[in-house]
Design an enzyme around this catalytic site. Structure first.
Site, PDB file in Angstrom:
ATOM      1  CB  VAL A   1       2.635  -5.267 -11.196  1.00 31.80           C
ATOM      2  CG1 VAL A   1       1.766  -4.169 -10.599  1.00 31.80           C
ATOM      3  CG2 VAL A   1       3.814  -5.575 -10.279  1.00 31.80           C
ATOM      4  N   PRO A   2      -0.613  -6.399 -11.961  1.00 29.18           N
ATOM      5  CG  PRO A   2      -2.543  -6.594 -10.666  1.00 29.18           C
ATOM      6  CD  PRO A   2      -1.066  -6.856 -10.627  1.00 29.18           C
ATOM      7  CG  ASP A   3      -2.610  -3.125 -16.889  1.00 29.48           C
ATOM      8  OD1 ASP A   3      -1.369  -3.069 -16.703  1.00 29.48           O
ATOM      9  OD2 ASP A   3      -3.135  -3.560 -17.932  1.00 29.48           O
TER      10      ASP A   3
ATOM     11  CD  GLU B   1      -1.200   0.068   3.724  1.00 32.05           C
ATOM     12  OE1 GLU B   1      -0.842   0.633   4.773  1.00 32.05           O
ATOM     13  OE2 GLU B   1      -2.294  -0.507   3.610  1.00 32.05           O
TER      14      GLU B   1
ATOM     15  NE  ARG C   1       3.337  -3.394 -14.595  1.00 39.79           N
ATOM     16  CZ  ARG C   1       2.778  -2.362 -13.980  1.00 39.79           C
ATOM     17  NH1 ARG C   1       3.437  -1.204 -13.870  1.00 39.79           N
ATOM     18  NH2 ARG C   1       1.584  -2.475 -13.468  1.00 39.79           N
TER      19      ARG C   1
ATOM     20  CG  HIS D   1      -3.359   0.438   7.528  1.00 39.28           C
ATOM     21  ND1 HIS D   1      -3.079  -0.420   6.499  1.00 39.28           N
ATOM     22  CD2 HIS D   1      -4.392  -0.106   8.206  1.00 39.28           C
ATOM     23  CE1 HIS D   1      -3.905  -1.453   6.565  1.00 39.28           C
ATOM     24  NE2 HIS D   1      -4.715  -1.279   7.591  1.00 39.28           N
TER      25      HIS D   1
END
Length: 675
Positions: free
Chosen positions: A347-349, A279, A341, A321
């Site tokens: 790593v997805p878009d 995150e 990436r 957080h």
């Protein structure tokens, strides 16, 4: 004693009562409790830092957290563990005792200790602690746990709001002691089929739907506990399931980091795929990039850093957080996704495409033979608490009790349907409350007043009567209020105070049979029966009982009619002609007037009136009223500090052998002495 143990220096697991069963899975059906033998408990092995959780891992729960413990035991049961993963609870603020929990549909006992030292001595196989201490006390309790680092190798800290200075101290001391710390501010972690920390995974139906009852091939690490549940769901739908998952917590200084757990997964041959859910905020993801680049991590990694929407805001945004705040460009989610990436991570878009890349990576590993698919085991049955099943409308059972006079379940207490606030608002008094709780209806005001008069008239009749005497003697013997009150109440019967029901039944029955008063007296004499409610030890026709006169006058003035009272007064005329003290006494007057009240007030049917007479309602009035006086006598004796009562000899006629019937048998020796 067997559960808690008595020898603090013992180095073996506490012996537990054994039943005719050696494993939890096969108790006899009639046995409600499940027992675990010492052999079961000692089934753990040596600790492996790369595999902290196994099917034999056992733990302590620090803090009184029965709901979390029950969740862990339910997970153990559906995973078919041999013994519970929780060995004991540690709660410094109460004495050592045992707590009862469910093991499937049966029950088992877990000990609760006040100190960690005692728990460790009793359960040397335990190497994990789930610390539920608050943010104020978690530092000291964790430091105390580190003192047992030779045994305790994993600590999960659940508390949020731990001061950062204390968190850093915990972090460095854990490294020195070689202890794995998960948290603070974490829900914990889970290893399907083996072990779960506290409330990880949510409800049991969610655990089953995510197939966390058996092991998969994908291990993940996340900061967010809530998002770890989402990962459990996504991974179970796109792969063969979760192998292990850990939520490290969202604070800026977690006890263990992404790279710590990913390196463990890399060394575990049963783990085939790695998932990282990072995150915004912090730079821990860059350490993962370096490990992948230098070949330390070789297994496929799928990653996504949450918080890419932060760029839509004009200023930096603090997410949920404590550590979710980008203090530089390197800490943004976009920068970290880009770096991952570039390092070779999948790593997805967008986060929405995470399931797709998980599925694609998994299928490629299956084709290569890296992952061998296993047959899906039978879905375990979930034990459901009765209260939950009832709420869902799945079960029904007859009630053990039925109550029609009071309801305390709602926001406001109800007396026979009347709200307690209305009881005071309408000022119905004690008589009104009694009418609601005894008769389930509001009686007319004159009837409520009559009830209160009865309670006042019967409250006491001096210390000489048997009930008060017993209460006084018991109080002076040092007994408590309830015991003294009961001693007095037990004397109530046909001879003392308990003639209300009998008098009401006798007079109303004679009246209903149309017997004349003289016929009634003759019938009772022929049957050798006393007329209950007639006769007094002291009072007479010339010395009337003013209590009787008061309620007679009130009834004549306020009751709609008093036919049974009129009949009783005619009977009194006959009995007093024979003996002056055979008057209508207070018991008889109350009982008879209550018959007139029940029959003629319009609040009851004739059948209801007869039933209340038969079930003892009228004697209840005397018991309630006289309890006031008995309590008064008890308090009086305690206030006066009266000692133990002993009856005087001169008030007892001793009729011992040789003295019966007033005769005295003189011995020969006594005669010779007199001579």
């Amino acid at each position: 004693d067997q559960l808690l143990g008595t020898n603090n220096n013992s180095n073996v697991a506490t012996p537990v009562p054994t039943a005719p069963v050696s494993r939890a899975g096969t108790p006899p059906p009639q046995e409600r409790m499940t027992y675990f033998t010492d052999a079961d408990k000692a089934a753990g092995g040596t600790h492996d830092a790369n595999v902290p959780f196994t099917a034999h891992t056992r733990s302590f729960i620090y803090g009184m957290q029965p709901r979390a413990v029950q969740g862990m035991l339910d997970f153990d049961f559906i995973c078919k563990r041999e013994v519970p993963s929780v060995a004991a609870m540690i709660y410094p603020f109460g004495g050592a005792h045992v707590q009862k929990f469910y093991w499937g549909t049966k029950e088992t006992l877990l000990p609760v200790y006040t100190t960690l030292e005692e728990a460790c001595a009793k359960f040397p196989e335990v190497d994990t602690i789930v610390n539920f201490a608050s943010c104020r006390s978690v530092y000291q309790s964790t430091v105390d746990i580190f003192k047992h680092s030779s045994q305790i190798k994993t600590v999960s800290i659940i508390a949020e709001g731990v001061p950062e200075r204390r968190a850093r101290q915990i972090l460095w001391e854990a490294k020195e002691k070689n202890v794995l710390v998960i948290g603070p501010a974490t829900v914990g972690g889970i290893k399907p089929g083996c072990f779960k920390i506290g409330n990880t995974g949510g409800m049991m139906d969610n655990i089953v739907s995510s197939k966390l009852y058996r092991s998969g091939s994908v291990a993940y690490v996340s900061k967010s506990g809530g998002m770890s549940n989402e990962l459990n769901n996504i991974i179970s739908r796109t792969t063969d399931g979760v192998y292990e998952g850990v939520a490290i917590g969202g604070d800026r200084y977690p006890g263990s980091t992404f790279i710590d757990h990913l390196l463990r997964y890399e060394q575990d041959p049963n783990c085939k795929m790695l998932v990282l859910l990072g995150e915004v905020g912090g730079v821990e993801e860059y350490k993962v990039c370096e490990a992948i680049k230098n070949g330390t991590i070789r297994k496929p990694v799928i990653a996504w850093c949450i918080g890419t929407c932060a760029k839509m805001f004009a200023t930096e945004v603090q997410f949920g957080h404590a550590g979710a705040l980008a203090q530089s460009d390197l800490e943004t989610a976009d920068a970290k996704n880009k770096a991952l990436r570039a390092a070779g991570v999948v790593v997805p878009d967008t986060f929405e495409k995470l399931p797709l890349v998980l599925s694609q990576t998994f299928q490629s590993l299956v084709k290569k033979g890296t992952i061998q698919l296993k047959p899906e085991p039978e879905t375990p049955k979930i034990p459901i608490d009765y209260s939950w099943a009832q709420e869902l409308g799945l079960v029904r059972k007859p009630a053990s009790f039925v109550s029609t006079i009071c309801d305390d379940r709602g926001q406001e207490l109800l007396y026979a349907g009347m709200r307690i606030s209305d009881v005071f608002k309408e000022d119905i008094g004690i008589g009104g409350v009694l009418s609601l709780l005894w008769f389930k209806r509001r009686l007319p005001d004159y009837a409520c007043k009559f009830i209160e008069m009865v309670l006042m008239l019967t409250a006491d009749h001096g210390p000489a009567v048997s009930g008060a005497h017993n209460t006084i003697v018991t109080a002076r013997a040092g007994k408590d209020l309830v015991s003294s009150l009961c001693a007095g109440l037990l004397t109530i019967g046909d001879r003392f105070g308990g003639a209300l029901d009998g008098a009401a039944e006798q007079f109303s029955s004679a009246y209903d049979k149309s017997l004349t008063p003289r016929e009634f007296v003759s019938v009772m004499r022929k049957q050798n029966k006393l007329i209950l409610g007639i006769g007094h030890k002291i009072k007479s026709r010339t010395n009337p009982d003013l209590r009787v006169e008061i309620i007679k006058d009130y009834a004549k003035k306020h009751f709609p009619s008093t036919p049974v009272l009129d009949y009783a007064l005619q009977v009194e005329n006959i009995t007093t002609s024979k003996k002056d003290n055979l008057i209508l006494n207070v018991d008889g007057a109350i009982g008879i007037l209550f018959v007139d009240l029940l029959r003629n007030s319009g609040a009851f049917t004739r059948e209801e009136a007869e039933e209340y007479i038969k079930i003892g309602t009228l004697n209840g009035l005397f018991v309630l009223g006289r309890s006031i006086g008995f309590i008064g006598h008890y308090l009086d004796q305690k206030r006066l500090k009266q000692g133990l009562y002993r009856h005087p000899w001169d008030d007892i006629s001793y009729l011992t052998p040789g003295n019966e019937l007033g005769r005295t048998v003189a011995s020969l020796d006594s005669i010779n002495k007199k001579a």
